[in-house]
Design an enzyme around this catalytic site. Structure first.
Site, PDB file in Angstrom:
ATOM      1  CD  GLU A 278      -4.355   7.651   9.614  1.00 17.13           C
ATOM      2  OE1 GLU A 278      -3.799   8.705   9.959  1.00 17.13           O
ATOM      3  OE2 GLU A 278      -3.951   6.536   9.964  1.00 17.13           O
TER       4      GLU A 278
ATOM      5  CE1 TYR B  52       0.357   2.569  13.506  1.00 16.48           C
ATOM      6  CE2 TYR B  52      -1.669   3.596  12.709  1.00 16.48           C
ATOM      7  CZ  TYR B  52      -0.386   3.110  12.469  1.00 16.48           C
ATOM      8  OH  TYR B  52       0.149   3.167  11.210  1.00 16.48           O
TER       9      TYR B  52
ATOM     10  NE  ARG C 149      -3.312   2.469   2.628  1.00 22.15           N
ATOM     11  CZ  ARG C 149      -3.210   3.329   3.634  1.00 22.15           C
ATOM     12  NH1 ARG C 149      -2.553   3.002   4.737  1.00 22.15           N
ATOM     13  NH2 ARG C 149      -3.767   4.508   3.571  1.00 22.15           N
TER      14      ARG C 149
ATOM     15  CG  HIS D  41      -0.991   9.000   3.456  1.00 17.75           C
ATOM     16  ND1 HIS D  41      -1.125   7.659   3.743  1.00 17.75           N
ATOM     17  CD2 HIS D  41      -0.527   9.554   4.602  1.00 17.75           C
ATOM     18  CE1 HIS D  41      -0.743   7.413   4.991  1.00 17.75           C
ATOM     19  NE2 HIS D  41      -0.366   8.561   5.533  1.00 17.75           N
TER      20      HIS D  41
ATOM     21  CG  ASN E 212      -4.939   3.309   8.732  1.00 20.36           C
ATOM     22  OD1 ASN E 212      -5.029   2.319   8.010  1.00 20.36           O
ATOM     23  ND2 ASN E 212      -4.505   4.475   8.295  1.00 20.36           N
TER      24      ASN E 212
ATOM     25  CD  GLU F  66      -1.434   3.890   8.117  1.00 15.40           C
ATOM     26  OE1 GLU F  66      -1.148   4.305   9.255  1.00 15.40           O
ATOM     27  OE2 GLU F  66      -1.638   4.644   7.147  1.00 15.40           O
TER      28      GLU F  66
HETATM   29  O1  IFM Z   1       2.839   7.559   9.939  1.00 16.06           O
HETATM   30  C1  IFM Z   1       1.465   7.575  10.136  1.00 16.06           C
HETATM   31  C2  IFM Z   1       0.723   7.428   8.833  1.00 16.06           C
HETATM   32  O2  IFM Z   1       1.073   8.411   7.935  1.00 16.06           O
HETATM   33  C3  IFM Z   1      -0.767   7.539   9.070  1.00 16.06           C
HETATM   34  N1  IFM Z   1      -1.198   6.646  10.109  1.00 16.06           N
HETATM   35  C4  IFM Z   1      -0.442   6.622  11.346  1.00 16.06           C
HETATM   36  C5  IFM Z   1       1.035   6.462  11.052  1.00 16.06           C
HETATM   37  C6  IFM Z   1       1.827   6.433  12.376  1.00 16.06           C
HETATM   38  O3  IFM Z   1       1.633   7.630  13.063  1.00 16.06           O
END
Ligand code: IFM
Length: 463
Positions: A167, A308, A78, A122, A306, A368
């Site tokens: 995002e 985290y 990606r 992006h 995405n 992500e």
């Molecule tokens: O690096 C970023 C990415 O550009 C978008 N999502 C989160 C990642 C980590 O912060």
């Protein structure tokens, strides 16, 4: 006893990057200036004054980067396209060298047996469009459609997986309200309009992409944060509802045809979300024109998620939090990555189930997931990033459980193949499976790269 967690046949295993974070070549071969060029060139915005002028020099090293992907054995990659490399002024004249670059990259990936997953936006908006108002201006959504049309006409015969936006919460809220990202503004009303025009651009671009690339699937990527109240108190519940609304549902609801969230979120928006409060009168919603919500709700083929970390919310009406934003993140006793993000794999499981249950996307990709740890080479040149392996392993285990539970998860893309420019944090936050020595541009596999290779080869995990 060991257990093998097998993923479905045809599952996509990949990595993810974005143009500004890896490409460099910021003013080469006819590329126009982006808002991230301007923002990072302005002192005070990026830690240590760093900038993405060179980054990982991927623009010149793309063949080497395809080779390391091949070594890993991924079947998907990606990446994003730099809008000002294609349309230096944001619209109008096309820069053929920009299109050629991505065309070569796509061909190189396909030759290596890797499917390109292309993100159109992006965050690197052409500065020329920002000068005309940026995302708060409706014309930017129209320019995005032109850009999507140009790119999908050229690459649409070979690219089978498209993502309109990455995002949009960050491009709108972080860029126009919180100011931590380009263009660095602090204006709540602009941020709301920006969010709307980003979504509108997404919806209006879908038919153009489908027309130019009929055999492909098209989706959008949202950063979603599962959230929960810090206590059972009604105040904390309220804070949780609000955060979920303004972070997750603000984007999920309109994309899936429900319009903007009508509960607490709109109510609070009318009072001004965050101090300093800027009341929104009825007239301020004028940027939502008739037909917009229908355009945004065009069916998508997949949702990119995405993930985290999670967020635990406490209400500021609790005395010690008065005069703070309407919600307060509470840091549970836990393990944290170097971004100060809690390691919480269970959040991925809950999030995937929730999205599946509430919105029923046709398909989901984890577009992500990854962790920032700065472990570097030892004397022997080896990089023992055990914490990253533990992070990835636990999140893959959660993803596997979600699949068992009926979630239509079709792929996993770890962030990122290599250390890169982490926006306002510069180069110190390292998310890569490959260590990048930014002085020499050497890429070195970390232990996590070797581990990921085994996972991919076995289409699953041994736990
Ligand atoms: O690096 C970023 C990415 O550009 C978008 N999502 C989160 C990642 C980590 O912060």
């Amino acid at each position: 006893m060991t257990t093998k967690l097998k993923f479905p046949q045809g599952f996509f295993w990949g990595t993810a990057t974005s143009s500004y974070q890896i490409e460099g070549a910021w003013n080469e071969d006819g590329k126009g200036e982006s808002i991230w060029d301007r923002f990072s060139h302005t002192p005070g915005h990026i830690e240590r004054g760093e900038m993405g002028n060179v980054a990982c020099d991927h623009y010149h090293r793309w063949q080497e980067d395809i080779a390391i992907h091949k070594e890993l054995g991924v079947n998907g990659y990606r990446f994003s396209i730099s809008w000002p490399r294609i349309l230096p002024q944001g619209r109008g004249a096309v820069n053929p060298k920009g299109l050629d670059f991505y065309s070569r990259l796509v061909d190189g990936l396909l030759e290596a047996g890797i499917q390109p997953f292309v993100t159109l936006y992006h965050w690197d908006l052409p500065q020329a469009l920002q000068d005309e108002g940026g995302w708060p201006a409706r014309a930017t959504a129209e320019a995005f459609v032109e850009y999507a049309d140009v790119v999908s006409r050229r690459l649409g015969d070979r690219v089978k997986h498209w993502m309109t936006l990455n995002e949009p919460w960050c491009s709108s809220l972080l860029g126009y309200q919180i100011g931590e990202h380009a263009p660095g503004h602090h204006d709540w009303k602009s941020a709301l309009a920006a969010a709307h025009h980003l979504l509108l651009g997404h919806g209006l671009a879908l038919p153009a992409i489908r027309r130019n690339s009929p055999q492909s699937e098209v989706g959008i990527v949202l950063n979603l944060i599962p959230t929960e109240p810090a206590s059972p108190s009604p105040e904390d519940y309220d804070a949780f509802r609000y955060f979920d609304g303004f972070f997750n549902r603000w984007f999920l609801d309109p994309v899936f045809g429900r319009g903007y969230p009508a509960d607490k979120v709109l109510e609070y928006a009318a009072q001004g979300f965050l101090p300093p409060t800027i009341p929104l009168t009825d007239g301020d919603w004028g940027f939502v024109k008739s037909g917009d919500l229908q355009a945004i709700a065009q069916p998508i083929d997949f949702l990119g998620v995405n993930y985290y970390s999670r967020s635990v919310q406490r209400s500021p009406v609790i005395p010690e939090h008065q005069n703070q934003p309407r919600t307060v993140h509470v840091a549970p006793e836990s393990e944290w990555t170097e971004m100060r993000w809690e390691v919480f794999p269970e959040g991925l499981y809950r999030l995937l189930n929730r999205v599946n249950y509430e919105y029923q996307p046709r398909k989901i990709y984890i577009t992500e997931n990854g962790a920032s740890y700065s472990d570097g080479p030892d004397a022997a040149g080896q990089i023992h990033d055990e914490r990253r392996i533990a992070y990835l392993r636990s999140h893959l285990e959660a993803a596997h459980r979600a699949i068992q539970n009926g979630v239509p998860l079709a792929g996993y893309f770890t962030w990122s193949i290599m250390d890169n420019f982490e926006w306002a944090h510069g180069f110190a936050q390292r998310f890569g499976l490959y260590w990048v020595d930014f002085a020499t541009q050497k890429r070195l596999p970390k232990d996590s790269a070797l581990w990921y290779r085994q996972v991919i080869a076995g289409n699953g995990l041994t736990i």
